[in-house]
Design a protein around this motif. Structure first.
Motif, mmCIF file in Angstrom:
data_model
loop_
_atom_site.group_PDB
_atom_site.id
_atom_site.type_symbol
_atom_site.label_atom_id
_atom_site.label_comp_id
_atom_site.label_asym_id
_atom_site.label_seq_id
_atom_site.Cartn_x
_atom_site.Cartn_y
_atom_site.Cartn_z
ATOM 1 N N SER A 169 68.475 83.589 23.535
ATOM 2 C CA SER A 169 68.858 82.813 22.741
ATOM 3 C C SER A 169 69.798 82.106 22.064
ATOM 4 C CB SER A 169 68.705 84.316 21.394
ATOM 5 O OG SER A 169 70.020 84.690 22.268
ATOM 6 N N LEU A 170 70.320 81.273 21.971
ATOM 7 C CA LEU A 170 71.349 80.109 22.213
ATOM 8 C C LEU A 170 72.286 80.700 21.121
ATOM 9 C CD1 LEU A 170 69.403 76.923 23.135
ATOM 10 C CD2 LEU A 170 70.292 78.516 24.127
ATOM 11 N N ASP A 171 73.768 80.836 21.334
ATOM 12 C CA ASP A 171 74.863 80.889 20.354
ATOM 13 C C ASP A 171 75.312 79.250 19.919
ATOM 14 O OD1 ASP A 171 76.523 80.311 22.011
ATOM 15 O OD2 ASP A 171 77.325 82.271 22.477
ATOM 16 N N ASP A 172 76.573 79.476 18.803
ATOM 17 C CA ASP A 172 76.846 78.592 18.492
ATOM 18 C C ASP A 172 77.599 77.016 20.059
ATOM 19 O OD1 ASP A 172 77.366 77.240 16.325
ATOM 20 O OD2 ASP A 172 79.238 77.113 16.216
ATOM 21 N N LEU A 173 77.604 77.940 20.599
ATOM 22 C CA LEU A 173 78.488 77.619 21.653
ATOM 23 C C LEU A 173 77.188 76.843 22.304
ATOM 24 C CD1 LEU A 173 81.234 76.729 23.279
ATOM 25 C CD2 LEU A 173 80.972 78.746 24.399
ATOM 26 N N ASP A 174 75.967 77.276 22.607
ATOM 27 C CA ASP A 174 74.976 77.084 23.085
ATOM 28 C C ASP A 174 75.000 75.742 23.258
ATOM 29 O OD1 ASP A 174 75.244 78.606 26.011
ATOM 30 O OD2 ASP A 174 74.090 80.081 24.529
ATOM 31 N N LYS A 175 74.563 75.834 21.555
ATOM 32 C CA LYS A 175 74.064 74.240 20.939
ATOM 33 C C LYS A 175 75.223 72.920 20.818
ATOM 34 C CE LYS A 175 71.352 77.561 17.812
ATOM 35 N NZ LYS A 175 71.354 77.959 16.394
ATOM 36 N N ARG A 176 76.571 73.662 20.731
ATOM 37 C CA ARG A 176 77.551 72.680 20.718
ATOM 38 C C ARG A 176 77.626 72.078 22.405
ATOM 39 N NH1 ARG A 176 80.723 76.249 18.628
ATOM 40 N NH2 ARG A 176 81.803 76.355 20.393
ATOM 41 N N ILE A 177 77.435 72.798 23.292
ATOM 42 C CA ILE A 177 77.142 72.123 24.619
ATOM 43 C C ILE A 177 76.016 71.442 24.690
ATOM 44 C CG2 ILE A 177 76.892 72.678 26.897
ATOM 45 C CD1 ILE A 177 78.777 74.969 26.849
ATOM 46 N N LEU A 178 75.101 71.826 24.867
ATOM 47 C CA LEU A 178 73.643 71.103 24.534
ATOM 48 C C LEU A 178 73.479 69.490 23.578
ATOM 49 C CD1 LEU A 178 70.992 73.971 24.647
ATOM 50 C CD2 LEU A 178 71.246 72.697 25.955
ATOM 51 N N GLN A 179 74.201 69.904 22.901
ATOM 52 C CA GLN A 179 74.427 68.413 21.732
ATOM 53 C C GLN A 179 75.616 67.372 22.729
ATOM 54 O OE1 GLN A 179 73.515 68.310 18.092
ATOM 55 N NE2 GLN A 179 73.743 66.090 17.364
ATOM 56 N N GLN A 180 76.139 67.965 23.107
ATOM 57 C CA GLN A 180 77.190 66.959 23.243
ATOM 58 C C GLN A 180 76.586 66.106 24.860
ATOM 59 O OE1 GLN A 180 80.001 65.901 22.551
ATOM 60 N NE2 GLN A 180 79.712 66.153 20.886
ATOM 61 N N LEU A 181 75.670 67.568 25.916
ATOM 62 C CA LEU A 181 75.135 67.082 27.016
ATOM 63 C C LEU A 181 74.359 66.053 26.329
ATOM 64 C CD1 LEU A 181 75.058 69.894 29.697
ATOM 65 C CD2 LEU A 181 77.273 67.546 29.300
ATOM 66 N N GLN A 182 73.882 65.783 25.552
ATOM 67 C CA GLN A 182 72.517 64.784 24.647
ATOM 68 C C GLN A 182 72.967 63.794 24.795
ATOM 69 O OE1 GLN A 182 68.660 66.392 23.191
ATOM 70 N NE2 GLN A 182 70.161 67.893 22.036
ATOM 71 N N ILE A 183 74.217 64.042 24.426
ATOM 72 C CA ILE A 183 74.606 62.558 23.874
ATOM 73 C C ILE A 183 75.318 61.612 24.960
ATOM 74 C CG2 ILE A 183 77.138 61.389 22.621
ATOM 75 C CD1 ILE A 183 76.895 63.422 21.253
ATOM 76 N N ASN A 220 75.488 63.169 29.609
ATOM 77 C CA ASN A 220 75.596 64.088 30.051
ATOM 78 C C ASN A 220 75.999 64.234 31.070
ATOM 79 O OD1 ASN A 220 74.283 66.409 31.442
ATOM 80 N ND2 ASN A 220 73.745 65.188 33.215
ATOM 81 N N ALA A 221 77.358 62.334 31.420
ATOM 82 C CA ALA A 221 78.707 62.742 32.954
ATOM 83 C C ALA A 221 79.996 62.821 32.160
ATOM 84 C CB ALA A 221 78.181 60.664 32.712
ATOM 85 N N LEU A 222 79.775 63.610 31.611
ATOM 86 C CA LEU A 222 81.093 64.370 30.756
ATOM 87 C C LEU A 222 81.277 64.488 32.024
ATOM 88 C CD1 LEU A 222 81.171 65.559 27.366
ATOM 89 C CD2 LEU A 222 81.735 63.193 27.838
ATOM 90 N N SER A 223 82.776 65.337 32.330
ATOM 91 C CA SER A 223 83.177 66.194 33.398
ATOM 92 C C SER A 223 83.384 66.953 32.862
ATOM 93 C CB SER A 223 84.808 65.591 33.618
ATOM 94 O OG SER A 223 85.412 65.970 33.171
ATOM 95 N N ASN A 224 83.280 68.488 33.025
ATOM 96 C CA ASN A 224 83.220 69.868 32.779
ATOM 97 C C ASN A 224 84.439 69.906 31.971
ATOM 98 O OD1 ASN A 224 82.357 72.541 32.233
ATOM 99 N ND2 ASN A 224 84.282 72.805 33.715
ATOM 100 N N GLN A 225 85.654 69.741 32.275
ATOM 101 C CA GLN A 225 86.708 69.531 31.315
ATOM 102 C C GLN A 225 86.605 68.525 30.732
ATOM 103 O OE1 GLN A 225 89.789 71.002 32.997
ATOM 104 N NE2 GLN A 225 90.691 71.061 31.255
ATOM 105 N N ASP A 226 86.111 67.261 30.130
ATOM 106 C CA ASP A 226 86.031 66.508 28.656
ATOM 107 C C ASP A 226 85.188 67.585 28.270
ATOM 108 O OD1 ASP A 226 87.640 65.101 29.915
ATOM 109 O OD2 ASP A 226 86.075 63.555 30.041
ATOM 110 N N LEU A 227 84.111 68.015 28.847
ATOM 111 C CA LEU A 227 83.017 68.613 27.706
ATOM 112 C C LEU A 227 83.504 69.995 27.140
ATOM 113 C CD1 LEU A 227 79.889 69.296 26.785
ATOM 114 C CD2 LEU A 227 79.458 70.278 29.050
ATOM 115 N N VAL A 279 83.446 70.778 23.532
ATOM 116 C CA VAL A 279 83.003 71.837 22.619
ATOM 117 C C VAL A 279 84.077 72.873 22.125
ATOM 118 C CG1 VAL A 279 80.789 71.487 23.545
ATOM 119 C CG2 VAL A 279 82.543 72.710 24.740
ATOM 120 N N HIS A 280 84.746 73.067 22.182
ATOM 121 C CA HIS A 280 86.457 74.395 22.442
ATOM 122 C C HIS A 280 86.044 75.495 22.672
ATOM 123 C CE1 HIS A 280 87.573 71.277 19.357
ATOM 124 N NE2 HIS A 280 86.192 71.454 18.412
ATOM 125 N N ALA A 281 85.994 74.722 24.203
ATOM 126 C CA ALA A 281 85.971 76.052 25.554
ATOM 127 C C ALA A 281 86.476 76.353 26.298
ATOM 128 C CB ALA A 281 84.346 76.662 25.512
#
Length: 153
Positions: free
Chosen positions: A2-16, A18-25, A29-31
């Motif tokens: 199951s996906l929680d809200d943070l997982d969904k935010r991560i997936l949304q951003q990576l679909q936009i 995927n070259a984001l650094s982990n820091q920027d991601l 996503v506020h994590a």
């Protein structure tokens, strides 16, 4: 899984992007970066993130002709469908292959350089294949929308 809200935010951003650094991601996503990295690794390991690729502009790399092709086979037994899918899977120009119903057996999205390249591919994959009954091809004159994002619910 199951996906929680943070997982969904991560997936949304990576679909936009995927070259984001982990820091920027993590910031988007506020994590924390550590949490974000753990989550991304878990999403990859679970198969939710299937692949991470660069999407090219076909017309800028010499593959400017898009064909949408309907294929109907003479014999639709499972082994014939699987064998045809395996043949198509080996061809890089066949970008997408859908087994559909009703109507034709397959709908393909094919990306090639030009009409000559399409003709060569069609001859190689369809005309010489004994089980192909009908081929119906449509050629894109304009692409008004192309997206790769999947709605995450």
């Amino acid at each position: 899984m199951s996906l929680d809200d943070l997982d969904k935010r991560i997936l949304q951003q990576l679909q936009i992007d995927n070259a984001l650094s982990n820091q920027d991601l993590a910031s988007l996503v506020h994590a924390s970066p550590a949490t974000c990295l753990r989550r991304v690794n878990r999403l990859v390991k679970s198969g939710i993130i299937a692949r991470q690729v660069a999407i090219l502009a076909p017309e800028k790399v010499g593959a400017g002709l898009t064909a949408i092709v309907e294929i109907t086979l003479d014999h639709q037994a499972s082994e014939h469908l699987v064998a045809f899918e395996q043949l198509l899977a080996q061809e890089i120009a066949v970008q997408q292959c859908y087994r559909v119903s009703p109507g034709p057996d397959f709908v393909l999205i094919i990306q090639v350089a030009d009409m000559a390249a399409y003709h060569a591919l069609a001859h190689r994959l369809f005309a010489t294949h004994a089980n192909v009954r009908n081929v119906r091809s449509f050629f894109s004159i304009s692409r008004s929308k192309f997206e790769t994002q999947v709605v995450v619910t």
